[in-house]
Design an enzyme around this catalytic site. Structure first.
Site: not given
Ligand code: AMP
Length: 193
Positions: A89, A128, A145
């Site tokens: 990311r 969701r 986000r």
């Molecule tokens: P997601 O389920 O992929 O939308 O991730 C939910 C939250 O987890 C994000 O808003 C970030 O706070 C954290 N997160 C997930 N993947 C990453 C990543 N690769 N790098 C940094 N933070 C992450």
């Protein structure tokens, strides 16, 4: 090995499509969001630290996420390939992932980027939040986000585009239709099992 990065903004369908891809192609799924939520629910030191960022819609620091992913790749030794969902990311995470896979004598094969208009993303994520109760799926955190995605995550696509590995996929039609578009690209490398 076939190693796929499924890319796209929050709400673009990465989780849903990962499940479809895993079912058809028997890849190992690594979702950093799922792994972090698991750490949070178990209240591990990593989870307690990560939660502070996740609740605000901010990215968790690179070193935390990179360390976590490295051990997950090791745990699934002998896999046919990996699907990375929500990782990398940031540009630093992309560089770290390239090194990690190189160390394992393999490489990232392909990045498929799901393209969905922003208004649809917000609608999907709010929906969701209501059905799943995910605490970061409320309108204020969703906006943050998406902002993090544009400022820190978009450069990751350029990183893999420079390697000739990026393909854009229209992600705003039905789940089935989007999966067909993804499968067309994956089939060039790997047949369903
Ligand atoms: P997601 O389920 O992929 O939308 O991730 C939910 C939250 O987890 C994000 O808003 C970030 O706070 C954290 N997160 C997930 N993947 C990453 C990543 N690769 N790098 C940094 N933070 C992450």
């Amino acid at each position: 090995m076939f190693n796929l990065i499924l890319f796209g903004p929050p709400g673009s369908g990465k989780g849903t499509q990962s499940a479809n891809i895993v079912r058809s192609y028997k890849l190992e799924h690594i979702s950093t969001g799922d792994l972090l939520r698991e750490e949070v629910s178990q209240q591990t030191p990593l989870g307690v630290e990560a939660k502070k960022y996740m609740d605000q819609g901010l990215l968790v620091p690179d070193e935390v996420v990179i360390g976590m992913i490295s051990s997950k790749i090791d745990e699934r030794h002998g896999a046919r390939g990996f699907i990375f969902d929500g990782f990398p990311r940031t540009a630093a995470q992309a560089e770290a992932l390239d090194k990690l896979v190189e160390f394992k004598n393999t490489e990232i094969t392909l990045m498929l980027s799901l393209e969905v208009p922003e208004a649809d993303l917000i609608k999907r994520l709010v929906g969701r939040g209501i059905s799943s109760g995910r605490s970061d799926d409320n309108e204020e955190v969703i906006t943050k986000r998406i902002k993090e995605y544009h400022s820190k995550t978009t450069p990751v696509a350029a990183h893999y585009n420079a390697q000739g590995k990026l393909e854009h996929i229209k992600g705003d039609s039905s789940i089935e239709q989007t999966f067909k578009l993804l499968a067309k690209h994956i089939d060039k490398y790997l047949l369903p099992e």
